[in-house]
Design an enzyme around this catalytic site. Sequence first.
Site, PDB file in Angstrom:
ATOM      1  N   ASP A 161      71.858  45.547 -47.753  1.00 43.98           N
ATOM      2  CA  ASP A 161      72.572  45.107 -48.956  1.00 43.98           C
ATOM      3  C   ASP A 161      73.749  46.020 -49.277  1.00 43.98           C
ATOM      4  O   ASP A 161      73.913  46.456 -50.415  1.00 43.98           O
ATOM      5  CB  ASP A 161      71.607  45.036 -50.151  1.00 43.98           C
ATOM      6  CG  ASP A 161      70.412  44.136 -49.871  1.00 43.98           C
ATOM      7  OD1 ASP A 161      69.599  44.474 -48.994  1.00 43.98           O
ATOM      8  OD2 ASP A 161      70.310  43.072 -50.496  1.00 43.98           O
ATOM      9  N   ASP A 190      72.694  40.948 -46.068  1.00 47.49           N
ATOM     10  CA  ASP A 190      73.662  41.031 -47.166  1.00 47.49           C
ATOM     11  C   ASP A 190      74.756  42.044 -46.817  1.00 47.49           C
ATOM     12  O   ASP A 190      74.667  43.225 -47.159  1.00 47.49           O
ATOM     13  CB  ASP A 190      73.006  41.374 -48.507  1.00 47.49           C
ATOM     14  CG  ASP A 190      72.314  40.175 -49.140  1.00 47.49           C
ATOM     15  OD1 ASP A 190      72.377  39.070 -48.551  1.00 47.49           O
ATOM     16  OD2 ASP A 190      71.718  40.331 -50.216  1.00 47.49           O
ATOM     17  N   HIS A 312      65.237  39.781 -44.507  1.00 50.09           N
ATOM     18  CA  HIS A 312      65.970  40.152 -45.721  1.00 50.09           C
ATOM     19  C   HIS A 312      65.082  40.233 -46.958  1.00 50.09           C
ATOM     20  O   HIS A 312      65.110  41.197 -47.703  1.00 50.09           O
ATOM     21  CB  HIS A 312      67.135  39.206 -45.956  1.00 50.09           C
ATOM     22  CG  HIS A 312      67.981  39.633 -47.111  1.00 50.09           C
ATOM     23  ND1 HIS A 312      68.663  40.833 -47.118  1.00 50.09           N
ATOM     24  CD2 HIS A 312      68.230  39.062 -48.311  1.00 50.09           C
ATOM     25  CE1 HIS A 312      69.301  40.971 -48.265  1.00 50.09           C
ATOM     26  NE2 HIS A 312      69.053  39.918 -49.008  1.00 50.09           N
ATOM     27  N   HIS A 322      63.495  39.378 -57.760  1.00 52.50           N
ATOM     28  CA  HIS A 322      63.067  38.638 -56.558  1.00 52.50           C
ATOM     29  C   HIS A 322      61.552  38.706 -56.368  1.00 52.50           C
ATOM     30  O   HIS A 322      61.053  38.660 -55.256  1.00 52.50           O
ATOM     31  CB  HIS A 322      63.776  39.173 -55.315  1.00 52.50           C
ATOM     32  CG  HIS A 322      65.268  39.180 -55.446  1.00 52.50           C
ATOM     33  ND1 HIS A 322      65.972  38.045 -55.751  1.00 52.50           N
ATOM     34  CD2 HIS A 322      66.168  40.176 -55.314  1.00 52.50           C
ATOM     35  CE1 HIS A 322      67.261  38.345 -55.803  1.00 52.50           C
ATOM     36  NE2 HIS A 322      67.402  39.629 -55.556  1.00 52.50           N
ATOM     37  N   HIS A 349      67.240  42.964 -49.983  1.00 51.56           N
ATOM     38  CA  HIS A 349      67.272  41.985 -51.073  1.00 51.56           C
ATOM     39  C   HIS A 349      67.087  42.604 -52.452  1.00 51.56           C
ATOM     40  O   HIS A 349      67.878  42.348 -53.345  1.00 51.56           O
ATOM     41  CB  HIS A 349      66.222  40.906 -50.818  1.00 51.56           C
ATOM     42  CG  HIS A 349      66.469  39.618 -51.545  1.00 51.56           C
ATOM     43  ND1 HIS A 349      67.736  39.104 -51.737  1.00 51.56           N
ATOM     44  CD2 HIS A 349      65.603  38.725 -52.102  1.00 51.56           C
ATOM     45  CE1 HIS A 349      67.627  37.946 -52.405  1.00 51.56           C
ATOM     46  NE2 HIS A 349      66.360  37.700 -52.633  1.00 51.56           N
ATOM     47  N   HIS A 351      67.501  45.582 -54.826  1.00 55.56           N
ATOM     48  CA  HIS A 351      68.440  46.702 -54.753  1.00 55.56           C
ATOM     49  C   HIS A 351      67.815  47.991 -55.255  1.00 55.56           C
ATOM     50  O   HIS A 351      68.168  48.525 -56.307  1.00 55.56           O
ATOM     51  CB  HIS A 351      69.728  46.359 -55.502  1.00 55.56           C
ATOM     52  CG  HIS A 351      70.372  45.126 -54.958  1.00 55.56           C
ATOM     53  ND1 HIS A 351      71.240  44.344 -55.658  1.00 55.56           N
ATOM     54  CD2 HIS A 351      70.267  44.538 -53.735  1.00 55.56           C
ATOM     55  CE1 HIS A 351      71.633  43.336 -54.911  1.00 55.56           C
ATOM     56  NE2 HIS A 351      71.050  43.431 -53.740  1.00 55.56           N
TER      57      HIS A 351
END
Length: 458
Positions: A161, A190, A312, A322, A349, A351
């Site tokens: 990410d 990402d 991910h 998430h 995914h 953070h």
Amino acid sequence: MGFSWYYFLGILLCIINVCRGGITSSYVRNVESSEDMPLDSDVFKAPHGYNAPQQVHITQGDDVGKGVIVSWVTVNEPGSNIVLYWKANSKIKQKAKGTVTTYKYYTYTSGYIHHCSIQNLKYNTKYYYMVGIGHTTRTFWFVTPPPVGPNVPYTFGLIGDLGQTYDSNMTLTHYEMNPTKGQTVLFVGDLSYADKYPNHDNNRWDTWGRFVERSNAYQPWIWTAGNHDVDFAPEIGEPEPFKPYTHRYPVPYKASGSTSPLWYSIKRASAYIIVLSTYSATTKYTPQYKWLEAELKKVNREETPWLIVLMHCPWYNSYDYHYMEGETMRVIYEPWFVKSKVDMVFAGHVHAYERSKRISNVDYKIINGECTPVNNPSAPVYITIGDGGNIEGLATKLTEPQPMYSAYRESSFGHAILDIKNRTHAYYSWHRNQDGFSAKADSFLFFNRYWHPVDESY
Ligand SMILES: *[C@@H]1O[C@H](CO)[C@@H](O)[C@H](O)[C@H]1NC(C)=O
Ligand SMILES: *[C@@H]1O[C@H](CO)[C@@H](O)[C@H](O)[C@H]1NC(C)=O
Ligand SMILES: [Fe+2]
């Protein structure tokens, strides 16, 4: 009498391990806004010279590490597809011919995107390579991995990410400066976050390519597709998922019998790396399901002791963000991971950072009520490393109490290093970005699930 004995045993077990959550780090990162670096930033500068190759990047180009795919972009005209390459101690130049492609996205038209696959390289060898033949040439180098084998040490960097903020730049800098030099990056999805801009401004894919060139032109990054790489936007006439991503970041999926660049595998040194797509169909009878079912049977731990999965979206995640998104996929594939004794699963995914104990939730059958993850020495350790530092900022909200399976969690940006020592031991460390410095905040000594299956996670 019996009751109090069991009660006592229960409390004892609880204290030892079973009920206790792990550590929620007390480190509190300064909250700053996560801003993308402006377009005129130093890291986005295009190289000088007519039609100079930019966004140069490499990835593994075959199933065993003797191949490299070199990619670059030219902007004035297509230019040459040729890559010249030579061994560091040799003057004999070899030549490989690539292909060129372009794509349009809404009102954006890409530069000329070149991909060139170089095959049959010597293992363990430093090569120089030159692109831009005929106009402005640029020269880079890479080192091929040692031959695939059970006792080969190798060092992987882990980044997820990433995006293109000031924090992203710090993460990449810290990875580059880590005294334990990563030889290859396992990237868990990402990439550019171009989709945060109006109409997914694809110029931000170009700036991202220029930003990471300083690492990615010299060592392979192994790609995983994330949700910000989907770029599915039928409302602006862009219904083809993963269009920019697949045009720019080729992977050697055919070498592992895959029918899609979104899931594939490679062998590298002593590791077998399986890359999955959480944004493609995963249910029974789908191409990814069929491929993974056959793929896991191909893994030979006598040859590649370390079985690593990249995806991910995490399956085990105790942040508020998430939360449980990976559940549908977990329910289908987790029994396979346990049966195959996967060593570790890296995801992004979310953070933030989190490391699990060895747990599984494979007994749950809807009707039996056994819906709590339990300690399972055959299960992987799950690591969330979506903390590259992108424009969306940190995930700071945690679910409380910390579940028993969560060994360590912290809301900071950073990167990790997986330092495989031999077939039994791998030293793993996570490094947070702390006030401009890199600080080791979590570490773990992995025992291999096949060669030394002692549960080291409790
Ligand atoms: C990004 O990091 C590099 C290396 O530390 C530094 O030279 C550069 O100035 C930084 N750029 C920005 C925009 O922060
Ligand atoms: C593997 O590496 C670990 C950690 O460096 C070491 O303690 C162990 O002795 C090594 N085992 C073998 C078989 O070399
Ligand atoms: Fe994501």
